[in-house]
Design an enzyme around this catalytic site. Sequence first.
Site, PDB file in Angstrom:
ATOM      1  N   HIS A  20       4.137  16.371   7.905  1.00 54.52           N
ATOM      2  CA  HIS A  20       3.299  15.702   8.914  1.00 54.52           C
ATOM      3  C   HIS A  20       1.805  15.893   8.616  1.00 54.52           C
ATOM      4  O   HIS A  20       0.985  15.884   9.537  1.00 54.52           O
ATOM      5  CB  HIS A  20       3.586  16.223  10.331  1.00 54.52           C
ATOM      6  CG  HIS A  20       5.043  16.333  10.654  1.00 54.52           C
ATOM      7  ND1 HIS A  20       5.765  15.321  11.234  1.00 54.52           N
ATOM      8  CD2 HIS A  20       5.939  17.345  10.433  1.00 54.52           C
ATOM      9  CE1 HIS A  20       7.021  15.697  11.385  1.00 54.52           C
ATOM     10  NE2 HIS A  20       7.154  16.922  10.890  1.00 54.52           N
ATOM     11  N   SER A  43     -21.904   5.741  -5.191  1.00 56.72           N
ATOM     12  CA  SER A  43     -22.210   4.760  -4.158  1.00 56.72           C
ATOM     13  C   SER A  43     -23.589   4.187  -4.433  1.00 56.72           C
ATOM     14  O   SER A  43     -24.464   4.873  -4.960  1.00 56.72           O
ATOM     15  CB  SER A  43     -22.192   5.460  -2.794  1.00 56.72           C
ATOM     16  OG  SER A  43     -23.004   4.767  -1.879  1.00 56.72           O
ATOM     17  N   LYS A  60     -22.378  10.646  -3.159  1.00 56.91           N
ATOM     18  CA  LYS A  60     -20.976  10.268  -3.223  1.00 56.91           C
ATOM     19  C   LYS A  60     -20.400  10.246  -4.625  1.00 56.91           C
ATOM     20  O   LYS A  60     -21.060   9.875  -5.583  1.00 56.91           O
ATOM     21  CB  LYS A  60     -20.787   8.875  -2.604  1.00 56.91           C
ATOM     22  CG  LYS A  60     -21.045   8.854  -1.120  1.00 56.91           C
ATOM     23  CD  LYS A  60     -19.837   9.280  -0.309  1.00 56.91           C
ATOM     24  CE  LYS A  60     -18.794   8.231  -0.371  1.00 56.91           C
ATOM     25  NZ  LYS A  60     -18.521   7.574   0.872  1.00 56.91           N
ATOM     26  N   GLU A  73      -7.764   5.060  -5.725  1.00 60.00           N
ATOM     27  CA  GLU A  73      -7.708   4.061  -4.646  1.00 60.00           C
ATOM     28  C   GLU A  73      -7.226   2.712  -5.163  1.00 60.00           C
ATOM     29  O   GLU A  73      -6.461   2.007  -4.505  1.00 60.00           O
ATOM     30  CB  GLU A  73      -9.093   3.899  -4.008  1.00 60.00           C
ATOM     31  CG  GLU A  73      -9.533   5.129  -3.231  1.00 60.00           C
ATOM     32  CD  GLU A  73     -11.004   5.035  -2.841  1.00 60.00           C
ATOM     33  OE1 GLU A  73     -11.320   4.281  -1.923  1.00 60.00           O
ATOM     34  OE2 GLU A  73     -11.835   5.709  -3.487  1.00 60.00           O
TER      35      GLU A  73
END
Length: 458
Positions: free
Chosen positions: A157, A278, A284, A291
């Site tokens: 979980h 970024s 970043k 992804e």
Amino acid sequence: MKKPWSGRFKQSTDILMETFSASISFDKRLYACDIEGSIAHCKMLAHCKIISPTDARKILNGLRRILRECDAGRFPFSDKLEDIHMNIESRLCEIIGPAAAGKLHTARSRNDQICLDIRLYLRNEVDETVQAINRLCKTLVGLAKKNIDRVIPGYTHLQRAQPVLLAHHLLAYVEMLLRDEERFCDARKRINVMPLGSAALAGTNFPIDRKYTAKLLQFPEISHNSMDAVADRDFAAEFCSAAALLMMHLSRFCEELVIWNSSEFGFVELSDAFTTGSSIMPQKKNPDAAELIRGKSGRVFGNLVALLTLMKGLPLAYNKDLQEDKEPLFDSADTTQVCLKIFTAMMKSAKFKSLSAAELSSRGFLTATDMADYLVVKGVPFREAHEITGKTVAYCLDNGRTLDDLSLRELRKISRRFQDDVSQHIAIKNSVDRKNVYGGTAKKQVRAQISRLTKKLK
Ligand code: ARG
């Protein structure tokens, strides 16, 4: 340009229709398979004395020249010639003249021809994919070996559950990937069937030798029913299904890497080579490769659904709808292979970080189950042990404490069953090592799996 069916037609094809029905823009990648198939077919026709040795020689020379033209990027593909089969046949006509070239298509239809092409193509794609899976598995086993001492929290979980070896976690994916590999190999058996000789749908009037063609093309089997052979693409759907499952596994792994790479988790640092920055936020470093693989799983799932939907309403045998099988199929093969390649490189360059025992025990009560098991060993029924440990956790939460920094006095206030050996029992390292069941996370077991897998992957 004259169509092969022009005999029956009074009007020429509408230009819109010509563009609409053309598949050459995407099926041209089948040229090598198409030519390989035609070469075998031609040899078989000569072997069976259906065409003369002279014609066969001309055809073979012409086909080999076309292959060289395609390889060199010099072949003039044309939309007007609809698909790869007609493009090649028309070029053959130019090179050796219609008298000989016109004989190649004897006892053959584009319907069995395209089926053969796809099977030849897929057989190769399976082999490439399997190799790529193997490389990834070897990389993961290597990482497991190298990081054999690293412990991370295992989750259920997405809540901290029990400590596990990072190596155990990595090897879980090796198991999944090896099943993926098996699925591809299994699909290959059904891909590896020779359909030529089915012709349009009914078989052919000519006394061909299908087994001879199969032998030339290294097919261990020939199809048993001509209508089935030209109508079904289940073997392609199986490939797409194996690809979909593989991408699901990769996507899931990517999701974990994205999480692990975050500053909140910090279990891994993905290398600069597979991350991007970024344009606005200077701090970043985004896990784009992971992804994108996760994102691309969507289209690979979609390709499977596209194929199934394409087939579900088709009456036997061939229908032009089937031309729509290629783009999803090609996309699944391409996407899967590039994702495997990127994923492998990303893993090779990733740096796993160690979590200290303090970090591991400070949050999430990873060894609460071990504490309950400890009480069981002391004779407490498991349900009661669960209750006592639950109370201990609640006490920690109320007082900002962790299980391993409670004194024996505090513990004995909760239950008299606690003795001074409890701290040993709930130490992170001991917790891991005590999962010494086959398939468990104890180092001994994980080592055994590493050597089993190393042997298997040789
Ligand atoms: N381009 C076609 C396909 O990909 C080849 C078979 C065409 N057959 C036909 N009867 N029109 O399916």
